[in-house]
Design a protein around this motif. Structure first.
Motif, PDB file in Angstrom:
ATOM      1  N   SER A 138       0.830  -1.201   0.000  1.00 46.84           N
ATOM      2  CA  SER A 138       0.000   0.000   0.000  1.00 46.84           C
ATOM      3  C   SER A 138       0.874   1.265   0.000  1.00 46.84           C
ATOM      4  N   GLY A 139       0.250   2.435   0.084  1.00 48.14           N
ATOM      5  CA  GLY A 139       0.984   3.693   0.027  1.00 48.14           C
ATOM      6  C   GLY A 139       0.586   4.622   1.158  1.00 48.14           C
ATOM      7  N   PHE A 140       1.106   5.835   1.068  1.00 52.21           N
ATOM      8  CA  PHE A 140       0.804   6.869   2.060  1.00 52.21           C
ATOM      9  C   PHE A 140      -0.063   7.936   1.395  1.00 52.21           C
ATOM     10  N   TYR A 141      -1.105   8.382   2.091  1.00 55.30           N
ATOM     11  CA  TYR A 141      -2.084   9.282   1.473  1.00 55.30           C
ATOM     12  C   TYR A 141      -2.392  10.469   2.384  1.00 55.30           C
ATOM     13  N   ASP A 156      -6.088  15.227   6.845  1.00 53.10           N
ATOM     14  CA  ASP A 156      -5.655  14.010   7.547  1.00 53.10           C
ATOM     15  C   ASP A 156      -4.862  13.119   6.597  1.00 53.10           C
ATOM     16  N   PHE A 157      -4.103  12.210   7.203  1.00 50.59           N
ATOM     17  CA  PHE A 157      -3.330  11.268   6.392  1.00 50.59           C
ATOM     18  C   PHE A 157      -3.559   9.862   6.892  1.00 50.59           C
ATOM     19  N   PHE A 158      -3.249   8.891   6.031  1.00 52.36           N
ATOM     20  CA  PHE A 158      -3.364   7.483   6.408  1.00 52.36           C
ATOM     21  C   PHE A 158      -2.396   6.648   5.584  1.00 52.36           C
ATOM     22  N   GLY A 159      -2.155   5.435   6.074  1.00 50.62           N
ATOM     23  CA  GLY A 159      -1.249   4.517   5.372  1.00 50.62           C
ATOM     24  C   GLY A 159       0.127   4.449   5.985  1.00 50.62           C
ATOM     25  N   GLU A 160       0.443   5.412   6.893  1.00 49.80           N
ATOM     26  CA  GLU A 160       1.805   5.477   7.417  1.00 49.80           C
ATOM     27  C   GLU A 160       2.142   4.281   8.304  1.00 49.80           C
ATOM     28  N   MET A 161       1.183   3.771   9.071  1.00 51.83           N
ATOM     29  CA  MET A 161       1.476   2.671   9.991  1.00 51.83           C
ATOM     30  C   MET A 161       1.953   1.439   9.219  1.00 51.83           C
ATOM     31  N   SER A 162       1.240   1.141   8.163  1.00 51.30           N
ATOM     32  CA  SER A 162       1.578  -0.026   7.364  1.00 51.30           C
ATOM     33  C   SER A 162       2.983   0.110   6.761  1.00 51.30           C
ATOM     34  N   LEU A 163       3.303   1.307   6.278  1.00 50.23           N
ATOM     35  CA  LEU A 163       4.610   1.498   5.644  1.00 50.23           C
ATOM     36  C   LEU A 163       5.730   1.500   6.675  1.00 50.23           C
ATOM     37  N   LEU A 164       5.504   2.135   7.814  1.00 46.02           N
ATOM     38  CA  LEU A 164       6.553   2.207   8.841  1.00 46.02           C
ATOM     39  C   LEU A 164       6.843   0.825   9.422  1.00 46.02           C
ATOM     40  N   LEU A 165       5.807   0.004   9.534  1.00 43.96           N
ATOM     41  CA  LEU A 165       5.983  -1.327  10.121  1.00 43.96           C
ATOM     42  C   LEU A 165       6.222  -2.406   9.065  1.00 43.96           C
ATOM     43  N   PRO A 214     -16.886  11.294  -3.192  1.00 42.03           N
ATOM     44  CA  PRO A 214     -15.762  11.600  -4.076  1.00 42.03           C
ATOM     45  C   PRO A 214     -14.558  12.073  -3.257  1.00 42.03           C
ATOM     46  N   LEU A 215     -13.413  11.528  -3.563  1.00 42.40           N
ATOM     47  CA  LEU A 215     -12.226  11.770  -2.725  1.00 42.40           C
ATOM     48  C   LEU A 215     -11.045  12.178  -3.593  1.00 42.40           C
ATOM     49  N   ARG A 216     -10.348  13.222  -3.159  1.00 40.90           N
ATOM     50  CA  ARG A 216      -9.074  13.593  -3.796  1.00 40.90           C
ATOM     51  C   ARG A 216      -7.985  13.475  -2.749  1.00 40.90           C
ATOM     52  N   VAL A 217      -6.902  12.808  -3.123  1.00 45.60           N
ATOM     53  CA  VAL A 217      -5.805  12.594  -2.173  1.00 45.60           C
ATOM     54  C   VAL A 217      -4.473  12.879  -2.840  1.00 45.60           C
ATOM     55  N   LEU A 218      -3.469  13.113  -1.989  1.00 43.61           N
ATOM     56  CA  LEU A 218      -2.085  13.090  -2.445  1.00 43.61           C
ATOM     57  C   LEU A 218      -1.545  11.716  -2.101  1.00 43.61           C
ATOM     58  N   HIS A 219      -0.797  11.123  -3.016  1.00 39.13           N
ATOM     59  CA  HIS A 219      -0.296   9.762  -2.812  1.00 39.13           C
ATOM     60  C   HIS A 219       1.231   9.740  -2.898  1.00 39.13           C
ATOM     61  N   LEU A 220       1.811   8.976  -1.989  1.00 38.89           N
ATOM     62  CA  LEU A 220       3.256   8.757  -2.026  1.00 38.89           C
ATOM     63  C   LEU A 220       3.480   7.254  -1.947  1.00 38.89           C
ATOM     64  N   ALA A 221       4.321   6.738  -2.835  1.00 38.80           N
ATOM     65  CA  ALA A 221       4.558   5.291  -2.869  1.00 38.80           C
ATOM     66  C   ALA A 221       5.365   4.862  -1.658  1.00 38.80           C
ATOM     67  N   ASP A 222       5.173   3.623  -1.309  1.00 34.36           N
ATOM     68  CA  ASP A 222       5.869   2.982  -0.198  1.00 34.36           C
ATOM     69  C   ASP A 222       7.362   3.350  -0.190  1.00 34.36           C
ATOM     70  N   ARG A 223       8.012   3.103  -1.330  1.00 31.72           N
ATOM     71  CA  ARG A 223       9.468   3.248  -1.381  1.00 31.72           C
ATOM     72  C   ARG A 223       9.935   4.691  -1.200  1.00 31.72           C
ATOM     73  N   ASP A 224       9.037   5.655  -1.395  1.00 36.82           N
ATOM     74  CA  ASP A 224       9.444   7.063  -1.351  1.00 36.82           C
ATOM     75  C   ASP A 224       9.211   7.724   0.004  1.00 36.82           C
ATOM     76  N   LEU A 225       8.452   7.078   0.884  1.00 33.97           N
ATOM     77  CA  LEU A 225       8.082   7.754   2.138  1.00 33.97           C
ATOM     78  C   LEU A 225       9.294   8.018   3.017  1.00 33.97           C
TER      79      LEU A 225
END
Lengths: 127, 507
Positions: A38-41, A64-73, A86-97
Motif C-alpha cells: 500500500s501507500g501513504f495518502y 488528515d493522512f493514512f497509510g503510514e502505519m503499514s509502511l513504517l511497520l 468523491p475523494l481527492r488525495v495526495l499519494h506517495l509510494a511505499d518506497r518514497d516515504l
C-alpha cells in the motif's frame, strides 16, 4: 495542511511535485486490509472511513493522512480505508516515504505528533 | 443496423443524429474504442476535429521517435495475441488479420517506430478494420436531454445514450509562475537547428523535458533542467511513469559535467532581459536562491484534458491535468454514461501496489482499457449480454498459468488488469475475461480467482492470484518469480492448484 505547515515555499513546491494527486469515487477502497504494497495518502478533499472487518471505527477528512502505519511497520494494513464520497488525495509510494521524511524532518515531527495523538485517543477509548 | 456506417448526403460518415453511442476523437483511443464497439455490433458515430486519424501522433513526439518499442523478431508469430506484448504500438483486435499492423510499416532502422510510422499504423488499422471517422467535426458543447447526452458539434447535434471521449490530454499547460507568459511551452518547440549554440533552460523533469534535452543535446551549448523534485527514472521505479531509458543520456552528461545541469529547485519567476531570460530558482532542500541566464526557456510542464463544458454536467476533475474522476471501468464517477478512452485513462489509479501504476497513458495500456470500457458500457447501458465461455476444471490451472506467462493484457498492464474465472450459478466454471484488478478485489461477486502479473517490493516480476470467496477477496496469493519468467513450472502448478481447488474442486 498541518502535515506540511512547517515547510518553506521551495520545500512545499518539492512536496507538491513528489506526491501525485489521485481521485477515487465513493465507496472505493484506497487501503485494503491484509493486502501488501500500500501507500501513504493525504486527504485533499472528501472523507474516508477506517473500516476493520466491515465495521467503521473512525473517519478522516481534509488534511488528515493514512497509510503510514503499514509502511513504517512494513506490514499489510489492519484496516480498509474507504472513500465516503468523491475523494481527492495526495499519494506517495511505499518506497518514497522514508526518503521524503528524512529530507523533511519537520514533516516527520508533525506526523509523529498526529500518530501520538491517535495513540493517546485509542488508549483513552480502551481505558 | 448494428455496427453499420451511416453516410450523409455529402458522403461523409455519421451525419448528426441519434446514435446509441458517440465516440469523440480519432487518435488511438477513439479508433480502438470504435473498433471494439463494432466488434460487439454496437451502432455508433465516431467524430473528430482533426482532418485525419492519428491524434497526438500527428504532431508528437517532436524528435520523431516513439518511447515504446515494436520488436519485429519475437518468440510468437506476428498475428498471435501473445505477440502484442512485443508490439506496444499496434492497436488490438480479436481478428488475427488486424493484429500487428505496425511491424511491416517500420523501416527497420530501429525497434522504436518513428512518429510518421505510428501515424501511418493508426490510419492503416482504421482502414483495414473499416473504422470510419467523421473528420473536421469539432465537439463544441454538451447538454442533457432526458436520457440522452447531446453533443453539439461544428456539423450539428449528436444525441446518444452514452459517449466515449477520447480527446487526449493535449492542451498545453503552464503554471501561473510570474514571467511564464513570455516563455514557450513544450508544444511550441521549434526545429532543433534553431537552438544551435543557445543556452537552454527547460522547466520540468518528466519525459517531455528529457525528450527535449535529448533531442537538443547536439544543438544547445548548455542545457539546464529544473523542477522541485528529483528526476525519477523508469529503470529505478519499475514503472513507465518514470523517465524512459531512451532519454537517460542527459543524465549521464550531467553526471560527467558535460554541459547539462539537472537542478532540484522551484522556479520563482522568469525575467526577460533584452532578448534573453533570467530564471530565478530556489533550491528545494537548502532554500538557496540562484539566478540562471538563458537564451531560451521552455516549459515542459504538462498538458490538460480538453473536456470542454463537461463540468457543467457534473463531471468532476482532479489534478493539474484536470483528468476526470473515473470508475475502474473508465466511466465518469459523477456522470454515468460518459466514458473516457485513450490516454485520459491514466486517471484510474488501480491498486498501485508498491507504488507501481498502470500504463494507461500509453497506447499499449489504453488499447486494453478501451475493450474493458466498451464491454462495461455495452452491458450496463445497452443491456447486452456478453457470453462467458466455460472452462473445464481440469484445464483451469494450466489456463491461468498460461495467462500469467504470456497474456499481453496482463504484461502490458501489470498490476492493473487480471484474468478472472468464476463459479457460475449453474456450478460451471466461467471465464470472466480480462477485468480491472481493483474492481475484482473490491467488488462483491461469485466465488472465483483472478490472476495478475505484478512487480514486488524487490523489483521481481511474478504472478499473483486473488481468490474471491463468500463474496470478498481477503488477500493475495503470490506465486514465486522465475529467472526467465517461466510460470509453468511444477512449483507454480502446485501453488495455483491450491488456489483454484478451493472454488473449482480438485483439478
Amino acid at each position: 495542511m498541518t502535515l506540511f505547515s512547517d515547510l518553506g515555499p521551495a520545500q512545499l513546491a518539492e512536496a507538491a511535485h513528489t506526491f501525485s494527486e489521485e481521485s477515487y469515487p465513493a465507496d472505493q477502497r484506497i487501503l485494503r486490509q491484509g493486502f501488501t504494497g500500500s501507500g501513504f495518502y493525504v486527504i485533499l478533499e472528501g472523507q474516508v472511513a477506517i473500516r476493520i472487518d466491515g465495521q467503521d471505527r473512525a473517519r478522516l477528512g481534509k488534511g488528515d493522512f493514512f497509510g503510514e502505519m503499514s509502511l513504517l511497520l512494513a506490514e499489510p494494513p489492519v484496516a480498509d480505508v474507504v472513500a465516503l464520497g468523491p475523494l481527492r488525495v495526495l499519494h506517495l509510494a511505499d518506497r518514497d516515504l522514508r526518503e521524503f521524511l528524512e529530507r523533511h524532518p519537520a514533516v516527520m515531527y508533525r506526523m509523529l505528533q498526529t500518530v501520538a495523538r491517535r495513540l493517546r485517543n485509542a488508549n483513552r477509548w480502551q481505558g | 443496423m448494428a455496427g453499420s456506417i451511416v453516410h450523409g448526403a455529402d458522403g461523409r460518415p455519421y451525419p448528426p443524429g441519434d446514435y446509441p453511442v458517440v465516440v469523440v476523437g480519432s487518435g488511438p483511443g477513439g479508433v480502438q474504442a470504435s473498433h471494439c464497439l463494432s466488434g460487439l455490433g454496437i451502432r455508433h458515430a465516431l467524430i473528430s476535429a482533426d482532418p485525419a486519424p492519428g491524434g497526438m501522433f500527428r504532431r508528437f513526439p517532436f524528435f520523431q521517435r516513439l518511447l515504446s518499442w515494436t520488436k519485429p523478431h519475437a518468440p510468437y508469430p506476428h498475428h498471435s495475441r501473445e505477440y502484442e506484448w512485443y508490439d506496444l504500438n499496434s492497436l488490438v483486435s480479436d481478428e488475427p488479420g488486424l493484429r500487428a499492423v505496425m511491424p511491416p510499416i517500420m523501416d527497420g532502422t530501429s525497434d522504436f517506430p518513428s512518429r510518421p510510422e505510428m501515424e501511418q499504423a493508426i490510419l492503416t488499422f482504421a482502414q483495414r478494420a473499416g473504422v470510419r471517422v467523421r473528420q473536421d467535426c469539432r465537439w463544441e458543447s454538451t447538454r442533457r436531454e432526458g436520457d440522452r447526452f447531446v453533443l453539439v458539434t461544428s456539423d450539428g447535434e449528436y444525441r446518444c445514450r452514452a459517449a466515449i471521449l477520447a480527446v487526449g490530454v493535449a492542451e498545453p499547460w503552464k503554471p501561473p509562475t510570474p514571467g511564464f507568459e513570455a516563455i514557450a511551452h513544450y508544444a511550441e518547440t521549434r526545429p532543433a537547428a534553431t537552438y544551435a549554440g543557445k543556452r537552454l533552460f527547460i522547466v520540468g523533469k518528466q519525459n517531455s523535458a528529457f525528450e527535449l534535452a535529448t533531442g537538443l543535446l547536439a544543438w544547445a551549448s548548455r542545457i539546464v533542467l529544473a523542477s522541485p523534485r528529483p528526476a525519477g527514472f523508469s529503470i529505478n521505479m519499475h514503472s513507465l511513469s518514470g523517465i524512459r531509458a531512451r532519454y537517460v543520456q542527459p543524465r549521464e552528461d550531467a553526471n560527467l559535467g558535460n554541459g547539462v545541469f539537472i537542478m532540484d529547485a522551484s522556479i520563482e519567476r522568469v525575467e526577460q532581459v533584452g532578448s534573453t531570460f533570467r530564471v530565478h530558482t530556489r533550491d528545494s532542500l537548502t532554500g538557496e536562491p540562484l539566478a540562471v541566464e538563458a537564451d531560451e526557456v521552455i516549459a515542459a510542464t504538462g498538458f490538460q484534458c480538453p473536456l470542454q463544458d463537461l463540468a457543467s454536467l457534473g463531471v468532476s476533475v482532479f489534478g493539474q491535468s484536470r483528468l476526470p474522476s473515473m470508475t475502474a471501468h473508465f466511466e465518469s464517477a459523477t456522470v454515468p454514461g460518459l466514458y473516457f478512452a485513450g490516454t485520459i485513462g491514466q486517471g484510474v489509479p488501480g491498486l498501485r501496489r508498491f507504488g507501481i501504476g498502470p500504463n494507461s497513458g500509453a497506447v499499449h495500456g489504453a488499447r486494453y482499457n478501451a475493450r474493458l470500457l466498451v464491454r462495461d458500457l455495452a452491458t450496463r447501458h445497452l443491456g447486452l449480454e456478453i457470453p462467458r465461455p466455460s472452462i473445464a476444471p481440469a484445464k483451469l490451472v494450466g489456463y491461468l498459468l498460461d495467462e500469467v506467462s504470456s497474456a499481453p493484457e496482463l504484461w502490458n498492464q501489470q498490476g492493473f488488469l487480471a484474468r478472472a474465472v468464476i463459479r457460475a450459478a449453474d456450478g460451471s466454471t466461467r471465464d470472466e475475461g480480462i477485468v480491472p484488478l481493483a474492481d475484482w478485489v473490491d467488488r462483491s461477486g461469485p466465488d472465483g480467482v483472478a490472476v495478475a502479473v505484478e512487480t514486488d517490493e524487490r523489483g521481481a516480476i511474478h504472478p499473483v492470484a486473488y481468490r474471491r470467496s463468500a463474496g470478498r477477496v481477503s488477500g493475495e496469493s503470490p506465486l514465486p518469480p522465475h529467472p526467465l519468467h517461466d510460470f509453468r513450472t511444477a512449483d507454480h502448478q502446485r501453488l495455483m492448484s491450491e488456489v483454484v481447488s478451493a472454488f473449482a474442486g480438485s483439478p
